[in-house]
Scaffold this active site. Structure first.
Site, PDB file in Angstrom:
ATOM      1  N   GLU A   1      -5.133  -3.062   7.833  1.00  0.00           N
ATOM      2  CA  GLU A   1      -4.715  -1.900   8.292  1.00  0.00           C
ATOM      3  C   GLU A   1      -5.254  -1.624   9.548  1.00  0.00           C
ATOM      4  O   GLU A   1      -6.359  -1.857   9.948  1.00  0.00           O
ATOM      5  CB  GLU A   1      -5.079  -1.040   7.317  1.00  0.00           C
ATOM      6  CG  GLU A   1      -4.627   0.563   7.738  1.00  0.00           C
ATOM      7  CD  GLU A   1      -5.274   1.470   6.671  1.00  0.00           C
ATOM      8  OE1 GLU A   1      -4.727   2.971   6.727  1.00  0.00           O
ATOM      9  OE2 GLU A   1      -5.943   1.275   5.828  1.00  0.00           O
TER      10      GLU A   1
ATOM     11  N   LYS B   1       2.721   4.073   6.376  1.00  0.00           N
ATOM     12  CA  LYS B   1       1.854   4.501   5.334  1.00  0.00           C
ATOM     13  C   LYS B   1       2.466   5.718   4.728  1.00  0.00           C
ATOM     14  O   LYS B   1       2.503   6.587   5.321  1.00  0.00           O
ATOM     15  CB  LYS B   1       0.473   4.540   5.910  1.00  0.00           C
ATOM     16  CG  LYS B   1      -0.517   4.672   4.670  1.00  0.00           C
ATOM     17  CD  LYS B   1      -2.137   4.778   5.437  1.00  0.00           C
ATOM     18  CE  LYS B   1      -3.169   4.923   4.384  1.00  0.00           C
ATOM     19  NZ  LYS B   1      -4.442   4.992   4.909  1.00  0.00           N
TER      20      LYS B   1
ATOM     21  N   CYS C   1      -3.127   0.593   2.022  1.00  0.00           N
ATOM     22  CA  CYS C   1      -4.447   1.104   1.700  1.00  0.00           C
ATOM     23  C   CYS C   1      -4.280   2.070   0.539  1.00  0.00           C
ATOM     24  O   CYS C   1      -4.118   1.810  -0.520  1.00  0.00           O
ATOM     25  CB  CYS C   1      -5.485   1.386   2.840  1.00  0.00           C
ATOM     26  SG  CYS C   1      -7.241   1.640   2.439  1.00  0.00           S
TER      27      CYS C   1
END
Length: 645
Positions: free
Chosen positions: A46, A115, A174
């Site tokens: 990330e 994300k 994540c």
């Protein structure tokens, strides 16, 4: 990529926080190394172009500009690199900043995946800088070199690698893995068979175990491959330490995992065809729901993947001793509790079991003893019948008698020589003609004796045949093929040995352990042909082939749906140095030929407990027509044999 196999890489590069030029260079080195090792899906952490721990530097215009330049540098380096590559960076769009993964292939940026779940708790404060990503893909206009490119931007993007049937890649970042409504779930429902996760997960005590559990759970629940790549020590700054914990999993099993606190690349060979097979088998997985999704085609060339993944020689037997012992105890419990229920239902108090001094009848007797102990029935109610005939040796006869006596069963002997000889006279069978009639007449006489004694005693005949024999049809129809409850029906031959060995080690006293050890050392044989100099003349594995090969074939054919060519390919890898290729192919042909020819025996099997993920019951796992034609499988095997010559 042949047979649905594709190599994946999780790469943690060395980075410097906020040094986009250095980081882009390290990313390029990492992807070149991974691609050179044959990886076709390569995943970086990330925000790896800038670093995850930039804090309020993410609000600096210069950092965002240099992050975009770094992306273009990396994208340029992917020219001539036939791999789908994911890298992370901050990307401004409109009035918002997003934490995104850029998908790259052959010099092009194929898409941006933002994300979805932005954490703002404990040590995380991403919501200070980043907005949650939009689901439905929209256009992102990227200006570079005086040209405008319109690139899809949204969480609901799939990347389809057409070189492998069924391979679609979805992406999450994540915290998305930690969230209850993980994007991976929607990706899988939309057809993604591989999920990649670009992560920057810091290390705290015990977090690695939880992280691994989440990856395994997501891959299992979604029946998918999962590539998890996390930031390494270059991110460690101020209060946080990062360990570079990379994990590649498939359907709940970890294929590869990195050591923490060491920046490295881990590789895993994902089996897309196996994933697709499992989804078809699991009818509750549901139909693909692609509503709102955008699929980007990835025109990758097809090559044969060099397989580094291992396929255990004994897929039914755990490698680790602790797990193996747990598995053995669990299987013995399933067998004995299944039998216990049958006795409670029928009200019978007696068991009749033929004991030969071989492994299968030994296991069946041990299970019956365990069931009777659970029922608080006297072991003397177990009638253990030894039936010596033309092929019986002193060794097996003595072991059968000792075993029954040590366990406290009611030992009885019925010598079959006279009755079988009379039967031969009735049907005109020459005693010197040791053909199939000679053998099967003995097996059927054994079963008749057991059934009649069961009638006398108001008992149940306990079957001894195992799953490997049933797969090959290595049983006499209406002979040892038949019983009133087959306790070993779900246990493959390779596992039978471990179960008896486990019983000897854990449950056996000195005398019992001694006889079980000798039984374990005795060659597998139906003992239907006369011994030679007092030694077993008929060894099953000389006739039908090694059971370890057949159990391997059975597992990967039925459990995984592999075609013969793929079964042969992985068998050659697994048994390299143990069997020659031509020997493996010979017994593979035998397996397929017998499997299709002998289904009629499996179509009328007695009840027996299922113990594992592979079973042959016609009422459960294998609804196969008795007259199914095996032509296409045998033709593929013939082509393979021609290719070996």
């Amino acid at each position: 990529m042949k047979h649905g196999l594709i190599k994946a890489a999780a790469v943690t590069p060395e980075i410097k926080v906020a040094d986009t030029v250095y980081n882009a260079g390290q990313i390029c080195l990492g992807m070149k190394e991974a691609a050179g090792a044959g990886a076709r899906i390569i995943v970086f952490p990330e925000l790896c172009i800038t670093g995850y721990t930039c804090g309020d530097l993410f609000l600096q215009e210069l950092l965002l500009k240099k992050a975009k330049e770094g992306l273009l540098t990396v994208a340029k380096q992917t020219e001539g690199m036939d791999a789908l590559i994911f890298v992370g960076l901050p990307l401004a769009r409109g009035n918002k900043l997003y934490n995104v993964a850029a998908a790259l292939h052959q010099g092009k940026i194929l898409g941006f995946v933002p994300k979805a779940n932005i954490p703002a708790y404990a040590e995380f404060y991403e919501s200070r800088h980043f907005a949650p990503g939009n689901r439905k893909p929209e256009e992102y206009v990227l200006t570079a070199g005086g040209r405008e490119e319109r690139i899809p931007f949204g969480t609901d993007l799939l990347f389809e690698i057409e070189a492998v049937d069924g391979l679609k890649v979805g992406c999450e970042i994540c915290e998305d893995l930690w969230a209850a409504d993980s994007p991976a779930n929607a990706h899988a429902k939309a057809g993604a068979t591989v999920i990649v996760n670009l992560s920057a997960s810091d290390e705290t005590v015990g977090k690695d175990e939880y992280r691994e559990l989440l990856v395994k759970s997501s891959s299992a629940r979604n029946i998918a491959g999962y590539i998890y790549t996390s930031a390494g020590e270059g991110e460690s700054s101020q209060d946080l330490v990062f360990g570079g914990h990379n994990i590649i999993a498939e359907n709940g099993t970890v294929l590869a995992q990195s050591k923490r606190f060491v920046n490295q690349i881990v590789y895993g060979d994902l089996d897309i065809h196996r994933i697709c097979h499992e989804r078809r088998r699991m009818t509750t997985f549901g139909q693909e729901d692609t509503g709102g999704y955008c699929t980007v085609k990835v025109p990758m060339c097809q090559e044969e993947t060099v397989i580094e993944r291992t396929y255990g020689c004994s897929p039914f037997v755990p490698d680790e001793q602790g797990k193996r012992e747990k598995r053995c105890d669990e299987i013995l419990s399933i067998q004995s509790y299944g039998l216990k229920k049958r006795y409670e239902h029928t009200g019978s108090k007696k068991a009749v079991i033929g004991i030969s001094g071989g492994l299968d009848s030994t296991l069946a007797l041990l299970v019956t003893v365990r069931a009777f102990d659970l029922l608080s029935l006297e072991r003397k109610n177990i009638v253990a019948v030894t039936m010596p005939c033309f092929g019986t040796t002193d060794r097996t006869y003595d072991n059968a008698c000792k075993l029954a006596e040590v366990l406290g069963a009611d030992l009885r002997e019925v010598n079959l020589k006279g009755s079988v000889a009379l039967h031969f006279e009735d049907i005109g069978q020459d005693m010197e003609c040791h053909d199939i009639t000679y053998e099967n007449s003995q097996a059927r006489e054994r079963t008749q004796v057991l059934m009649d004694i069961a009638n006398q005693e108001n008992g149940l005949v306990i079957g001894t045949g195992d799953m490997s024999e049933l797969a090959l049809g290595w049983a006499t129809y209406n002979g040892d093929h038949m019983s009133m409850y087959g306790v070993n029906a779900g246990v493959p031959k390779t596992l039978v040995r471990y179960l008896v060995e486990y019983y000897a080690g854990v449950c056996g006293n000195g005398e019992l352990k001694e006889v079980l050890s000798d039984i374990l050392d005795t060659p597998v044989s139906p003992e239907l042909l006369p011994p030679v100099d007092g030694v077993i003349a008929q060894k099953t594995e000389d006739l039908v082939g090694p059971y370890e090969l057949h159990d391997f074939f059975l597992y990967y054919m039925l459990r995984c749906g592999f075609e013969p060519e793929k079964v042969y390919r992985i068998a050659r890898m697994s048994f390299a140095g143990q069997y020659e290729d031509k020997v493996i192919l010979k017994w593979l042909k035998t397996f397929y030929r017998r499997f299709f020819a002998q289904q009629f025996k499996r179509s009328c099997l007695p009840d027996g407990p299922k113990v594992g993920s592979v079973a042959l019951s016609p009422r459960g796992d294998l609804r196969m027509p008795s007259d199914a034609c095996g032509r296409i499988w045998m033709e593929e095997l013939e082509r393979m044999e021609e290719g070996e010559r």
